[in-house]
Structures are given as C-alpha cells and as structure tokens.
Design a protein around this motif. Structure first.
Motif, PDB file in Angstrom:
ATOM      1  N   HIS A  51       0.810  -1.222   0.000  1.00  0.00           N
ATOM      2  CA  HIS A  51       0.000   0.000   0.000  1.00  0.00           C
ATOM      3  C   HIS A  51       0.843   1.272   0.000  1.00  0.00           C
ATOM      4  O   HIS A  51       0.427   2.315   0.487  1.00  0.00           O
ATOM      5  CB  HIS A  51      -1.026  -0.065   1.135  1.00  0.00           C
ATOM      6  CG  HIS A  51      -1.896  -1.279   0.972  1.00  0.00           C
ATOM      7  ND1 HIS A  51      -2.928  -1.328   0.065  1.00  0.00           N
ATOM      8  CD2 HIS A  51      -1.813  -2.515   1.516  1.00  0.00           C
ATOM      9  CE1 HIS A  51      -3.466  -2.543   0.072  1.00  0.00           C
ATOM     10  NE2 HIS A  51      -2.804  -3.279   0.952  1.00  0.00           N
TER      11      HIS A  51
ATOM     12  N   CYS B 139      -7.519   1.337  -4.922  1.00  0.00           N
ATOM     13  CA  CYS B 139      -7.038   0.129  -4.261  1.00  0.00           C
ATOM     14  C   CYS B 139      -8.109  -0.351  -3.279  1.00  0.00           C
ATOM     15  O   CYS B 139      -8.917   0.441  -2.794  1.00  0.00           O
ATOM     16  CB  CYS B 139      -5.738   0.427  -3.535  1.00  0.00           C
ATOM     17  SG  CYS B 139      -5.055  -0.986  -2.657  1.00  0.00           S
TER      18      CYS B 139
ATOM     19  N   CYS C 138      -7.826  -0.903  -0.332  1.00  0.00           N
ATOM     20  CA  CYS C 138      -7.656  -0.287   0.989  1.00  0.00           C
ATOM     21  C   CYS C 138      -8.319   1.082   1.072  1.00  0.00           C
ATOM     22  O   CYS C 138      -8.399   1.679   2.134  1.00  0.00           O
ATOM     23  CB  CYS C 138      -6.168  -0.161   1.320  1.00  0.00           C
ATOM     24  SG  CYS C 138      -5.338   1.162   0.415  1.00  0.00           S
TER      25      CYS C 138
ATOM     26  N   ASN D 129      -7.245   3.767  -0.726  1.00  0.00           N
ATOM     27  CA  ASN D 129      -6.314   4.729  -1.325  1.00  0.00           C
ATOM     28  C   ASN D 129      -6.317   4.552  -2.853  1.00  0.00           C
ATOM     29  O   ASN D 129      -6.974   3.658  -3.390  1.00  0.00           O
ATOM     30  CB  ASN D 129      -4.915   4.477  -0.731  1.00  0.00           C
ATOM     31  CG  ASN D 129      -3.895   5.505  -1.179  1.00  0.00           C
ATOM     32  OD1 ASN D 129      -4.235   6.625  -1.543  1.00  0.00           O
ATOM     33  ND2 ASN D 129      -2.634   5.112  -1.154  1.00  0.00           N
TER      34      ASN D 129
ATOM     35  N   CYS E  36      -1.923   2.445  -5.191  1.00  0.00           N
ATOM     36  CA  CYS E  36      -1.048   1.580  -4.389  1.00  0.00           C
ATOM     37  C   CYS E  36      -0.315   0.572  -5.284  1.00  0.00           C
ATOM     38  O   CYS E  36      -0.846   0.161  -6.322  1.00  0.00           O
ATOM     39  CB  CYS E  36      -1.857   0.798  -3.371  1.00  0.00           C
ATOM     40  SG  CYS E  36      -2.584   1.780  -2.064  1.00  0.00           S
TER      41      CYS E  36
HETATM   42 ZN   LIG Z   1      -3.861   0.148  -0.994  1.00  0.00          ZN
END
Ligand SMILES: [Zn+2]
Length: 330
Positions: A172, A182, A184, A186, A189
């Motif tokens: 990440h 991504c 996550c 964000n 990444c």
């Molecule tokens: Zn990520």
C-alpha cells in the motif's frame, strides 16, 4: 521422522486459497499439508468453519502417519490483514472485507486449542527467514505477490510490527499519485498494479484496447484472464504478456527501491503465485532497483525468489505460535 515431541497446526488464510499443515515444534517439514478455497464471501464465520475443517483434515492425515494427536499443542494462523498485537483481532483485511474481527477467539472456540494469529505476510517472511531464502539475513523484506501484496520485515530474526502491529504493508505504498483505486481505499497503491489482481486487470485493459495477443485464444471469457495466463503467454513470447510483466517489474522495482533506500536491507524475498514468472519478472525487478536505489544500498541487497513459496506462510505461522505460546516471546 521424529513422531514423539510436540506438534503445531498451522493455517495460512489467503484471499483466494487457504493452506493447513502440521509441523513438529522443532521446525522442519510438515508431516501433513492440505489446501482449499477461501470462502471469502461467507464472512468470518464461513472462513473459520472452512479453516477448522481443513485443520481437522490435516490432523487426520497426521494421525494416519503415526502422529499422537494428543501432543498437538495449538494453532498458528496467518490472515491477509493487519492484526492487533497480542489480541488476535483483525483490524483491517481489505481483500476479505473484514474490520475489527476477533479471529483468534473465533478459531479458539471452534478448534478447542490455543491459537495465535498474525498477518499472513509476516508469517511468510518469518518462514522464509527460518529455513528459506532469508536464512542468515540480518534485515530482510519479504513481499508476497498474490491476490494482494503482503509484506513483512524481519530484523535479526524478529518481525518488525510497528506500534499498531501494521508495519510492513508494502503493498500500500503509493506508486501512482492519481492511480487506480485500491481495495484499501487509497489510490495508486503498488498492490493495485503488481498483485495478481492488478496484473490481470492491466492485461484485460490492454486486450480491450485492441492489443493482439495469444491470450485471447487461451481463455473463453475476459474474466478468465489471470496473472497465471499472462505469465504463460509471456513465457510463450506473447508481446502483450511480456509487456505486462515488464511493467509489473517496473512498479515493483520502483517500490522496492524506495524500501532499499529507506531500510538498507541485505535481502528481499519475493513470494506468491506471481513469482512463478521466474526470471522474466525477477531480472527486470533487480535492474529497476539498481537503476533507482543508492548504489551502496542496491549492492548490499540480494533479491531472491522464496525457496518454499507454498510452505513459507504455514511454516511462519507455526513458528509464531512456538515463540508466543511455547517460548512466551514475540
Ligand atoms: Zn492500498
């Protein structure tokens, strides 16, 4: 084979598959090993049930080989997310959609043995440090390139966990400022580009853009394009497959060069299904790191494929259990 002594069950829960194994507490090779699909869509309860069934099967295999199952002292488990140290709570597992899941207690209730849980990539890193490509390393970074990208840092034989237990999440790091979203939350990444999922996505995009490739003849639907298909195409000389792998190596190399500059490790070990591409991936990764990192740091760092990519995760989970429960240290 020594069949007296104590035994440790190990489970490596991946985003796609899970492996179970039974190890002697002294380390060495597992006496039993089995795999199955991770039923990620069934939530934590489904994953716990499937994992426990897999462990039951491994225990049966062990018994058939003469292991006294009463001497199994507990279970080490690796999960693809960040784990609160000492509590066994998964704070975040993007590829399973878990947040705040008390996975250690869930498994302990179902299996009836003491359970220790850590991040799967930390386990894989520790497993490779113990008996694999990281052996003898003073400061190693391991990256597991599978459904996502996990990372683990092992310094003088100890996992570097950070203050919230979340260190080593090298998948990440942002490598494209306004890049692809991504899992996550964000954007841009490393995982969104160089994981198996990221590789497959970039290949589909290339084919949709009209690129001519042998890949179209290898699958019936676009969904069947995976990193394994891209690798096979590249190995057969397909220009699109080769280009996708080259780009993957650039993304990886750029990310790893940053880590080489920041940490000055002596070893980087790459594991996971994506590494089956072998030198087609590893050579350009090494080149990219050399191109970007400080020469003294790049020189000091050996980049190698994991020795036992299939076993590193379960082996490290077993070692994590041994250290935390049998030896009372982390
Ligand atoms: Zn990520």
């Amino acid at each position: 084979m020594v069949k007296s002594g104590r035994w440790i069950l190990a489970l490596d829960v991946g985003g796609t598959n899970m492996s179970g194994a039974l190890f002697p507490d002294s380390g060495g090779d597992p006496v039993a090993l089995s795999t199955r699909k991770t039923p990620g869509s069934e939530g934590p309860a489904g994953v716990v049930e499937a994992g426990a069934e897999l462990l039951d099967e491994v225990r049966r295999q062990g018994a058939e080989k003469g292991v006294d199952v009463k001497r199994i002292v507990g279970v080490g488990i690796g999960v693809p997310g960040t784990v609160e140290p000492g509590r066994g709570i998964v704070s975040l597992a993007p590829n399973l959609g878990w947040k705040g899941v008390p996975i250690r207690d869930l498994f302990q209730d179902r299996v009836g043995l003491p359970v220790v849980v850590d991040n799967d990539a930390n386990c894989a890193a520790l497993g490779e440090w113990w008996v694999g490509a990281g052996r003898g390393s003073r400061l190693m970074i391991a990256a597991t390139l599978g459904t996502g990208i996990g990372g683990g840092i092992v310094k003088e034989g100890r996992v570097v966990r950070g203050v919230a237990g979340a260190a080593g999440e090298i998948g990440h790091m942002t490598i494209e400022m306004d890049g692809h979203p991504c899992q996550c939350g964000n954007h841009g990444c490393l995982e969104a580009y160089a994981s198996g999922t990221g590789i497959a996505r970039r290949a589909r995009e290339a084919l949709r853009g009209g690129a001519e490739s042998t890949m179209t003849g290898m699958v019936e639907t676009e969904e069947e394009i995976t990193a394994a298909v891209v690798t096979r195409a590249a190995q057969e000389g397909d220009p699109v497959g080769l280009r996708i792998l080259q780009e993957t190596a650039r993304y990886l190399g750029a990310g790893l060069a940053g880590l080489v500059n920041a940490l000055n490790p002596d070893r980087i070990v790459l594991a996971g299904g994506v590494v089956k591409a072998g030198s087609l991936l590893l050579d350009p990764v090494r080149e990219e790191v050399r191109r970007r990192a400080f020469p003294a740091s790049a020189e000091a760092c050996v980049i190698a494929a994991a020795r036992d990519p299939e076993l590193a995760g379960v082996r490290g989970a077993a070692l994590t259990f041994r250290r935390e429960v049998l030896e009372g240290r982390r």
